[in-house]
Scaffold this motif. Structure first.
Motif, PDB file in Angstrom:
ATOM      1  N   LEU A 657       0.817  -1.211   0.000  1.00  0.00           N
ATOM      2  CA  LEU A 657       0.000   0.000   0.000  1.00  0.00           C
ATOM      3  C   LEU A 657       0.851   1.261   0.000  1.00  0.00           C
ATOM      4  O   LEU A 657       0.568   2.217  -0.730  1.00  0.00           O
ATOM      5  N   VAL A 658       1.892   1.281   0.813  1.00  0.00           N
ATOM      6  CA  VAL A 658       2.699   2.500   0.885  1.00  0.00           C
ATOM      7  C   VAL A 658       3.399   2.758  -0.440  1.00  0.00           C
ATOM      8  O   VAL A 658       3.534   3.910  -0.875  1.00  0.00           O
ATOM      9  N   ARG A 659       3.797   1.703  -1.154  1.00  0.00           N
ATOM     10  CA  ARG A 659       4.457   1.916  -2.447  1.00  0.00           C
ATOM     11  C   ARG A 659       3.466   2.362  -3.508  1.00  0.00           C
ATOM     12  O   ARG A 659       3.792   3.179  -4.382  1.00  0.00           O
ATOM     13  N   MET A 660       2.253   1.872  -3.430  1.00  0.00           N
ATOM     14  CA  MET A 660       1.224   2.350  -4.350  1.00  0.00           C
ATOM     15  C   MET A 660       0.914   3.827  -4.095  1.00  0.00           C
ATOM     16  O   MET A 660       0.745   4.618  -5.027  1.00  0.00           O
ATOM     17  N   LYS A 661       0.845   4.189  -2.828  1.00  0.00           N
ATOM     18  CA  LYS A 661       0.564   5.579  -2.489  1.00  0.00           C
ATOM     19  C   LYS A 661       1.703   6.495  -2.916  1.00  0.00           C
ATOM     20  O   LYS A 661       1.476   7.627  -3.359  1.00  0.00           O
ATOM     21  N   MET A 662       2.926   6.022  -2.779  1.00  0.00           N
ATOM     22  CA  MET A 662       4.084   6.810  -3.229  1.00  0.00           C
ATOM     23  C   MET A 662       4.029   7.025  -4.736  1.00  0.00           C
ATOM     24  O   MET A 662       4.264   8.140  -5.229  1.00  0.00           O
ATOM     25  N   LEU A 663       3.698   5.958  -5.470  1.00  0.00           N
ATOM     26  CA  LEU A 663       3.586   6.087  -6.921  1.00  0.00           C
ATOM     27  C   LEU A 663       2.463   7.043  -7.295  1.00  0.00           C
ATOM     28  O   LEU A 663       2.601   7.866  -8.205  1.00  0.00           O
ATOM     29  N   GLY A 664       1.337   6.934  -6.591  1.00  0.00           N
ATOM     30  CA  GLY A 664       0.218   7.827  -6.881  1.00  0.00           C
ATOM     31  C   GLY A 664       0.559   9.276  -6.620  1.00  0.00           C
ATOM     32  O   GLY A 664       0.201  10.169  -7.392  1.00  0.00           O
ATOM     33  N   MET A 665       1.275   9.536  -5.526  1.00  0.00           N
ATOM     34  CA  MET A 665       1.674  10.902  -5.219  1.00  0.00           C
ATOM     35  C   MET A 665       2.617  11.447  -6.284  1.00  0.00           C
ATOM     36  O   MET A 665       2.503  12.607  -6.718  1.00  0.00           O
ATOM     37  N   GLN A 708       4.939  11.493 -25.390  1.00  0.00           N
ATOM     38  CA  GLN A 708       6.156  10.721 -25.197  1.00  0.00           C
ATOM     39  C   GLN A 708       7.182  11.467 -24.348  1.00  0.00           C
ATOM     40  O   GLN A 708       8.096  10.855 -23.810  1.00  0.00           O
ATOM     41  N   SER A 709       7.069  12.798 -24.247  1.00  0.00           N
ATOM     42  CA  SER A 709       8.026  13.569 -23.456  1.00  0.00           C
ATOM     43  C   SER A 709       7.496  13.847 -22.058  1.00  0.00           C
ATOM     44  O   SER A 709       8.171  14.501 -21.273  1.00  0.00           O
ATOM     45  N   GLN A 710       6.303  13.346 -21.748  1.00  0.00           N
ATOM     46  CA  GLN A 710       5.770  13.466 -20.392  1.00  0.00           C
ATOM     47  C   GLN A 710       6.306  12.306 -19.556  1.00  0.00           C
ATOM     48  O   GLN A 710       6.014  11.141 -19.838  1.00  0.00           O
ATOM     49  N   PRO A 711       7.092  12.578 -18.528  1.00  0.00           N
ATOM     50  CA  PRO A 711       7.642  11.484 -17.727  1.00  0.00           C
ATOM     51  C   PRO A 711       6.571  10.566 -17.147  1.00  0.00           C
ATOM     52  O   PRO A 711       6.781   9.360 -17.050  1.00  0.00           O
ATOM     53  N   VAL A 712       5.435  11.142 -16.741  1.00  0.00           N
ATOM     54  CA  VAL A 712       4.373  10.315 -16.174  1.00  0.00           C
ATOM     55  C   VAL A 712       3.871   9.309 -17.201  1.00  0.00           C
ATOM     56  O   VAL A 712       3.544   8.168 -16.859  1.00  0.00           O
ATOM     57  N   PHE A 713       3.820   9.719 -18.461  1.00  0.00           N
ATOM     58  CA  PHE A 713       3.409   8.794 -19.520  1.00  0.00           C
ATOM     59  C   PHE A 713       4.385   7.611 -19.581  1.00  0.00           C
ATOM     60  O   PHE A 713       3.971   6.446 -19.645  1.00  0.00           O
ATOM     61  N   ILE A 714       5.656   7.927 -19.547  1.00  0.00           N
ATOM     62  CA  ILE A 714       6.674   6.876 -19.632  1.00  0.00           C
ATOM     63  C   ILE A 714       6.592   5.958 -18.413  1.00  0.00           C
ATOM     64  O   ILE A 714       6.638   4.722 -18.530  1.00  0.00           O
ATOM     65  N   VAL A 715       6.461   6.557 -17.251  1.00  0.00           N
ATOM     66  CA  VAL A 715       6.390   5.760 -16.026  1.00  0.00           C
ATOM     67  C   VAL A 715       5.143   4.893 -16.012  1.00  0.00           C
ATOM     68  O   VAL A 715       5.197   3.689 -15.702  1.00  0.00           O
ATOM     69  N   LEU A 716       4.001   5.502 -16.354  1.00  0.00           N
ATOM     70  CA  LEU A 716       2.749   4.756 -16.329  1.00  0.00           C
ATOM     71  C   LEU A 716       2.767   3.614 -17.324  1.00  0.00           C
ATOM     72  O   LEU A 716       2.295   2.500 -17.038  1.00  0.00           O
ATOM     73  N   LYS A 717       3.315   3.857 -18.480  1.00  0.00           N
ATOM     74  CA  LYS A 717       3.432   2.805 -19.491  1.00  0.00           C
ATOM     75  C   LYS A 717       4.319   1.668 -18.988  1.00  0.00           C
ATOM     76  O   LYS A 717       4.019   0.484 -19.175  1.00  0.00           O
ATOM     77  N   LYS A 745      -5.544   7.159 -11.626  1.00  0.00           N
ATOM     78  CA  LYS A 745      -6.301   8.409 -11.607  1.00  0.00           C
ATOM     79  C   LYS A 745      -5.372   9.613 -11.580  1.00  0.00           C
ATOM     80  O   LYS A 745      -5.563  10.587 -12.319  1.00  0.00           O
ATOM     81  N   HIS A 746      -4.340   9.567 -10.727  1.00  0.00           N
ATOM     82  CA  HIS A 746      -3.384  10.673 -10.674  1.00  0.00           C
ATOM     83  C   HIS A 746      -2.651  10.817 -12.004  1.00  0.00           C
ATOM     84  O   HIS A 746      -2.398  11.931 -12.477  1.00  0.00           O
ATOM     85  N   GLY A 747      -2.321   9.684 -12.604  1.00  0.00           N
ATOM     86  CA  GLY A 747      -1.625   9.741 -13.890  1.00  0.00           C
ATOM     87  C   GLY A 747      -2.480  10.358 -14.980  1.00  0.00           C
ATOM     88  O   GLY A 747      -2.019  11.207 -15.755  1.00  0.00           O
ATOM     89  N   VAL A 748      -3.739   9.945 -15.049  1.00  0.00           N
ATOM     90  CA  VAL A 748      -4.650  10.496 -16.067  1.00  0.00           C
ATOM     91  C   VAL A 748      -4.885  11.986 -15.821  1.00  0.00           C
ATOM     92  O   VAL A 748      -4.932  12.785 -16.764  1.00  0.00           O
TER      93      VAL A 748
END
Length: 1015
Positions: A657-665, A708-717, A745-748
């Protein structure tokens, strides 16, 4: 069981002296006996002196309840006999037991209220005469006075608690108000005679002389005994009757006597009960709303009570906290009630009186000792300092300028007092865990009061605090409490400081930087870190100061006790000063990476630190971002994979859970689409142009970014398959699913249109999870995607599939063949979110739904009708929202129109069933919204449906008559605009259907009645 004396004695004994089961049985039988009409006869037999005290008390209580709640059972011809029996019973019990006598006096007061003014118009006057009549001459004079005062005392209390018809209550109140001077005259006589004969002994009351004229009734009481009991009873009587209000002019002598009572029984008596009651009476007298109509008299009375300030010091010496609290409360409440008057008098000849009162209150704030273990008074005063500053800053400029030199020194002294009062105790063992929590709330009140001081003193507050801070560092090196208190005060006033302030705060942060953090007490260190975060907005306009505070915050990350404050302050700085942190980005990220890898911080602190990481990464070049992400995320992803290989357990779940929350943040804060400020331009433009360069969530960098230049896109992918694996492994754990969907949700939210290439994969993950276990978090993510993509995206078909399958699986929850048997209660959160989803889409993009093949809005409509019967109010509101959305749009779209025409009558029937009693009362109010929108959009239909349904026998309940139902229908159909009025109509009809009209519940919850003959 027969209502015999023996049975009553047995039941009462069983109630008092047996086990819980037998007690419950006895209680049920006794309550039934109390409500029966036979109670009017058996109470007198039970009140015989030979009965036990418990039986006598039951009889007296029954008599009181019958008079109060079943008065309609007494014929008018028996009123006189009942009064006679009551007075005889009071005479018989005049010497006790006191508990029975008290209950009989209450019964007599209820009788008086029921019979005045119609049957017994001059009840109070006659009562005074009665207690000097021959019938009561057998009583000792002091008992006659006590009983008379006891009856008079409870009359106002009974008046407030009895359930009367509104018209009768208004009439009785008028009679009581007329009688108030007469009652207070009696009290005044008791107090005066007690004072006169305080040095003699003997009978308290030799005689009661009542003289009745055509206009007034005066009572004189001659006393020869200073009886504390009767004195206290007299003051209690005054307290209850002052509630009705009386001209302060008529209270002049009474006020003087009460002040003398307070003085005498505060200092020269072993019991301070009379003094405390006297203080309460003075409070009631001076704070009554009618008192404000006589400002000069009020100030005269305030001047008179100022002599009581000396008793505060006496209470401190004697450690009488209760009396001291009452005295402080008196001064504070009087000041609060007449704050405007006090300010006006500061500009008049009554200036000294106002100043003296404020000084007394200031002394209460400054009472010695630590709160809450050694004193409890200071907290009472905080409210008035807010009221005074609020009144002051709302004055006209001329008046403000006149009062500031007067009130400024008071608030300056208040700042110094608050600095002392907010200090932690020197002995840490003084506080228990409960005391520590109480003191924490107290310090928040202190902080709020310091803000009020700042509103008056402005930047002078900083001058005072800075001087105290510097003095503390010089003279108090051995004690950390004064230093911590100064820092706490700086944090408290931060919101009131102008961002252009550059005189005191730069000096403060220089002092802060020089503190020896390695040797500071942890309380001082954490407060110092908190101060930095509280000035985040100011620091954004003074970026040169950041270099002094960033090292302190990073140092705090290395201390597990200070990490909470450090991560909070870093969060505030990264939010307010994001672009200004670029010079410090490397050290912030490297320190964050190190402390996260060490694993010494608590889980919430790790999640919070990721907020700062995301904000700081957002201002870096893409290649640097990716490099840091590799170092930060790869270990996190590896840990998630390792956890997935382990068997589910509490520890594994917590770590996951804590790692999911860290990723979401991180997903929610890492956004490179930030409009960066050119450093040269910023340096040239200065602080004044800061608002022209605000960050925009849809802004662009100097170069445009693709997905493709959005880091969140790369991470989420990159994380897609890992997150999918988590869902597959933990498919039945709602908290894990919620955390994973929160990452998406945070990524979108961050990517917006840039997430389009990922939508098919995200939708597949939602559907795979929802098929296994419907969850509210999955619907929430689906709602966000649906609103973002709309009807024109390349993935509209995927959106259609998503909405259709969510609808199919959600509606299946209500099927009898589902494993819950069609019971929606375990899934109320899912039902609520689903109905909100459909209602939102119908409002904002109805064609997105209506163009879905095989989507049937009628099925959803019927599903929402079942949701109306659920007990949770939010779920009912969601269903109401769907109905109002469909009905509002039904004239625009054929599918919605057909749905309303087909199922509208069924919906109205369901609404009536809910109103009639099948739904909880708390869920009735929102239903009026559906009726209102039907009246607006389909008045022709509801005008047919509603009367036809109400014409059914015993529908929606057997209680309302046909005339009542017809009246209700007429009123509902007439109301098409006023939502509040329609709610009242529905609420009252629901009370009729449930049999609650004219009950205590109805009196408390209803301001009006449906004016029908049978009600």
């Amino acid at each position: 069981m027969e209502y015999s004396i023996g049975n009553f004695e047995q039941a009462v004994s069983q109630f008092y002296y047996t086990d819980a089961v037998l007690q419950a049985q006895a209680h049920q039988w006794l309550v039934t006996a109390q409500t029966s009409t036979n109670a009017w006869s058996f109470v007198w037999e039970l009140l015989q002196k030979e009965r036990s005290a418990e039986v006598q008390f039951f009889a007296a209580t029954t008599l009181h309840m019958k008079i109060m709640k079943s008065w309609n059972e007494v014929p008018c011809k028996e009123y006189e006999a009942l009064r006679k029996h009551l007075l005889e019973a009071i005479f018989n019990y005049s010497v006790g037991p006191k508990i029975v006598l008290n209950r009989l006096c209450i019964a007599l007061s209820a009788y008086i209220l029921q019979t005045m003014p119609g049957y017994w118009p001059n009840a109070i006057s006659e009562l005074l005469v009665m207690f000097q009549s021959s019938d009561f001459q057998g009583l000792a004079p002091d008992r006659r006075v006590w009983i008379l005062l006891e009856v008079l005392t409870v009359i106002p209390e009974e008046f407030e608690s009895m359930n009367m018809i509104q018209r009768h209550k208004a009439t009785v109140r008028h009679e009581l108000e007329k009688t108030t001077p007469q009652v207070l005259s009696l009290v005044q006589s008791v107090l005066a005679e007690a004072e006169k004969n305080s040095e003699t002994n003997g009978s308290l009351c030799n005689n009661i002389t009542t003289t009745t004229t055509t206009t007034t009734t005066t009572t004189t009481i001659t006393t020869n005994d200073n009886s504390n009991e009767i004195l206290c009873q007299a003051v209690r009587c005054a307290i209850t009757w002052l509630h009705f209000g009386i001209s302060l002019i008529d209270c002049d002598q009474l006020a003087t006597l009460l002040v003398r009572v307070v003085i005498k029984y505060s200092i020269n008596s072993s019991s301070t009960e009379a003094a405390e009651l006297g203080i309460e009476a003075l409070d009631q007298m001076l704070t009554h709303p009618d008192a404000s109509k006589m400002p000069s008299i009020v100030m005269n009375f305030i001047q008179r009570i100022l002599c009581l300030k000396d008793i505060i010091n006496h209470c401190q010496d004697c450690d009488n906290q209760d009396l001291m609290t009452n005295l402080c409360s008196l001064f504070v409440t009087v000041g609060e009630a007449h704050s405007q008057l006090l300010l006006r008098c500061l500009m008049s000849e009554m200036r000294d009186v106002s100043l003296q009162l404020l000084q007394v209150i200031l002394s209460c704030t400054n009472c010695p000792g630590n709160y809450p273990t050694q004193e409890t008074c200071s907290q009472l005063t905080f409210g008035i300092w807010y009221i005074i500053q609020d009144e002051l800053i709302n004055l006209e400029p001329v008046d403000y300028s006149s009062l500031l030199p007067i009130l400024g020194p008071i608030y300056q002294e208040l700042v110094l007092i608050l600095l002392r009062k907010s200090q932690y105790p020197h002995d840490s063992t003084e506080f228990s865990s409960e005391d520590k929590e109480t003191f924490r709330w107290y310090r928040q009140d202190v902080a709020d009061t310091l803000m009020y001081c700042c509103n008056v003193l402005h930047e002078s507050t900083l001058e005072i605090l800075l001087t105290q801070l510097q003095n503390t560092l010089i003279s108090a090196k051995s004690a950390w409490q004064p230093l911590e208190s100064c820092l706490h005060a700086f944090a408290a006033v931060s919101e009131n400081i102008d961002e252009n302030e550059n005189k005191y705060l730069p000096v403060f942060f220089t002092v802060l930087q020089s503190l020896p953090f390695d040797t500071l007490d942890i309380h001082v260190a954490t407060t110092a870190l908190d101060v930095v975060g509280s000035y985040a907005t100011w620091l954004d306009f003074h970026p040169d100061i950041l270099g002094r505070v960033i090292p302190l915050l990073l140092m705090g990350l290395n201390n597990s006790d200070a990490a909470l404050s450090a991560t909070m302050s870093l969060k505030y700085l990264s939010r307010e000063c994001q672009t200004e942190l670029k010079p410090y980005a490397e050290v912030i990220l490297q320190t964050s990476q190190r402390v996260l890898s060490e694993g010494k911080m608590k889980q919430d602190e790790c999640v919070r630190l990721m907020y700062t990481v995301g904000k700081v990464l957002s201002i870096l070049p893409l290649d640097s971002i990716l490099q840091y992400l590799d170092n930060l995320l790869l270990p996190c992803v590896d840990q998630i994979k390792t956890l997935l290989e382990q068997e589910p357990s509490v520890t594994v779940k917590s770590n996951l859970l804590v790692r999911m929350k860290m990723l979401g943040m991180l997903m929610g804060t890492l956004d490179v689409n930030v409009k960066l400020i050119d450093e040269d331009e910023h340096n040239n433009s200065g602080v004044e142009s800061k608002t022209d360069h605000q960050v925009s969530s849809h802004g662009t960098n100097d170069q445009c970014h693709s997905s493709q230049s959005q880091p969140v896109f790369i991470v989420l992918k990159h994380l897609m398959h890992v997150l999918n694996a988590v869902i597959n492994k933990w498919s039945t754990d709602t908290s894990i699913l919620q955390a994973v969907f929160s990452v998406f949700k945070h990524g979108v939210t961050t990517l917006l249109e840039d997430c389009i290439p990922l939508i098919p994969n995200i939708i597949d993950i939602i559907l795979n999870s929802y098929k296994r276990l419907p969850t509210a978090s999955a619907i929430d993510l689906a709602k966000q995607i649906s609103l973002l993509m709309g009807r024109t995206s390349p993935h509209t078909q995927h959106i259609h599939n998503l909405l259709l399958l969510i609808t199919v699986h959600t509606l299946h929850l209500a099927k009898p063949d589902f494993h819950t048997g069609g019971d929606l209660k375990p899934y109320t959160d899912v039902v609520e979110l689903y109905l909100q989803l459909i209602a939102t889409l119908i409002k904002k993009n109805p064609l997105l739904l209506l163009e879905i093949e095989h989507f049937n809005i009628s099925d959803v409509f019927q599903f929402a009708m079942k949701a109306l019967m659920l007990p949770e109010l939010p779920t009912v509101r969601a269903a109401v929202g769907l109905f109002t959305a469909v009905i509002s749009q039904s004239r625009e779209y054929d599918a919605l129109l057909m749905c309303v025409q087909i199922h509208g009558e069924e919906l109205v029937e369901r609404l009536l069933r809910c109103i009639g009693g099948e739904a909880s009362r708390i869920n009735i109010e929102p239903l009026s919204d559906i009726i209102l929108v039907l009246n607006k959009k389909h008045c022709d239909n509801i005008s047919r449906w509603l009367p036809a349904l109400l014409a059914r026998p015993d529908f929606p309940s057997s209680r309302p008559s046909n005339q009542t139902k017809a009246h209700f229908s007429k009123m509902v159909l007439k109301e098409r605009v006023n939502k509040r009025k329609l709610q009242e109509i529905v609420r009252e009809f629901s009370l009729v259907c449930r049999g609650l009209v004219n009950t205590e519940y109805a009196a408390q919850t209803s301001a009006s009645r449906i004016a029908t003959p049978d009600l």
